[in-house]
Scaffold this motif. Structure first.
Motif, PDB file in Angstrom:
ATOM      1  N   HIS A 158      18.190 -11.532  30.853  1.00 27.20           N
ATOM      2  CA  HIS A 158      18.028 -11.325  29.420  1.00 27.20           C
ATOM      3  C   HIS A 158      18.915 -12.284  28.636  1.00 27.20           C
ATOM      4  N   ASP A 159      18.283 -13.211  27.905  1.00 24.27           N
ATOM      5  CA  ASP A 159      18.990 -14.093  26.988  1.00 24.27           C
ATOM      6  C   ASP A 159      19.261 -13.292  25.723  1.00 24.27           C
ATOM      7  N   LEU A 160      20.514 -12.903  25.508  1.00 23.03           N
ATOM      8  CA  LEU A 160      20.859 -12.016  24.409  1.00 23.03           C
ATOM      9  C   LEU A 160      20.797 -12.713  23.058  1.00 23.03           C
ATOM     10  N   GLU A 161      21.029 -14.004  23.008  1.00 22.07           N
ATOM     11  CA  GLU A 161      20.970 -14.747  21.753  1.00 22.07           C
ATOM     12  C   GLU A 161      19.542 -14.875  21.257  1.00 22.07           C
ATOM     13  N   ARG A 162      18.632 -15.191  22.145  1.00 18.78           N
ATOM     14  CA  ARG A 162      17.226 -15.406  21.778  1.00 18.78           C
ATOM     15  C   ARG A 162      16.391 -14.141  21.934  1.00 18.78           C
ATOM     16  N   ASP A 163      16.973 -13.118  22.561  1.00 15.99           N
ATOM     17  CA  ASP A 163      16.285 -11.857  22.836  1.00 15.99           C
ATOM     18  C   ASP A 163      14.979 -12.096  23.595  1.00 15.99           C
TER      19      ASP A 163
END
Length: 263
Positions: free
Chosen positions: A174-179
């Motif tokens: 999970h890329d938290l910045e790009r969601d």
């Protein structure tokens, strides 16, 4: 460096679409799979097993993602273990990734992993404490994998507030910045996974199937299991089969927006 930067990312479908964040050629861009190998539970008592396995991976051109916790059971404190610290720093300098793997891995409820049931506030406190320790010893990272790959919604929500950019779960990255989420399962031994002979065989067969189909193969093993001939050989066989099918070795990493736009 604050942390390692995942990529290149795979393109998925629908709501799980993950844009390609890098101008570099990834295994998937060439129609091949990707291989990510991680080792957890590294301490003064398991350092030699981890070191020996890392040498095997070096000979194959495979970098490792090293899952690190400031504290482990048995009153272990990474801050007091200079030898392991030095090895981890050297490995990162050589291209390995450092991933925060909880604070002390203590079960918060019976048989539940440290971050599996935590509300956001409690998770944030633990993340901040762990982040401070890793910063103090020169191993700070922006990547997080909860013990047993199990993080509650509250823990996941707390991660970006503490500065983490990538959350590694059992079923995806999970890329938290790009969601955005890249769906790919962890196949492992130890720390929540089984390690019996039948499981070792199943892991090797799964690795071959995923690599043959050009998927992302995420292999994980606890350092303690690497002292056992069966699990250790299964990990080596799984890696060798993935490389035979031309999977491209990667480490967990997150790419900032600046690099994405430049690409």
């Amino acid at each position: 460096m604050d942390g390692e930067f995942v990529g290149p990312s795979l393109r998925l479908h629908g709501g799980d679409t993950c844009a390609a964040h890098s101008g570099l050629m990834s295994g998937n861009d060439r129609g091949l799979g990707q291989l990510i190998v991680s080792v957890s539970g590294i301490s003064n008592t398991t350092l030699e097993q981890a070191r020996t396995f890392a040498a095997e991976m070096d000979s194959r051109g495979v970098r490792l993602s090293l899952l690190v916790a400031p504290r482990l059971k048995g009153k272990y404190r990474l801050v007091d273990d200079e030898r392991t610290q030095e090895w981890l720093r050297d490995r990162r300098a050589g291209g390995d990734a450092i991933v925060l793997h909880g604070y002390d891995q203590a079960a918060t409820k019976r048989r539940r992993a440290e971050f599996a049931d935590l509300p956001k506030h409690e998770a944030r406190l633990r993340l901040m404490a762990a982040d401070r320790v890793l910063e103090e010893i020169g191993l700070r990272t922006r990547l997080f994998a909860a013990p047993r790959w199990n993080a509650s919604e509250g823990a996941t929500a707390a991660l970006p507030e503490v500065g983490f950019r990538l959350a590694l779960g059992l079923t995806g990255i999970h890329d938290l910045e790009r969601d955005v989420l890249q769906r790919c399962w962890v196949h492992g031994m130890g720390e929540g996974f089984r390690a019996e002979p039948w499981w070792c065989h199943a892991l090797v067969m799964s690795a071959a199937r995923i690599a043959r189909k050009g998927g992302t193969l995420r292999l994980a093993c606890s350092a303690a299991q690497l002292s056992r001939p069966g699990p250790r050989q299964a990990m080596l066989d799984a890696v060798d089969l993935a490389l035979f099918h031309e999977a491209v070795p990667q480490v967990y990493r997150w790419e900032p927006f600046e690099m994405s736009r430049a690409a």
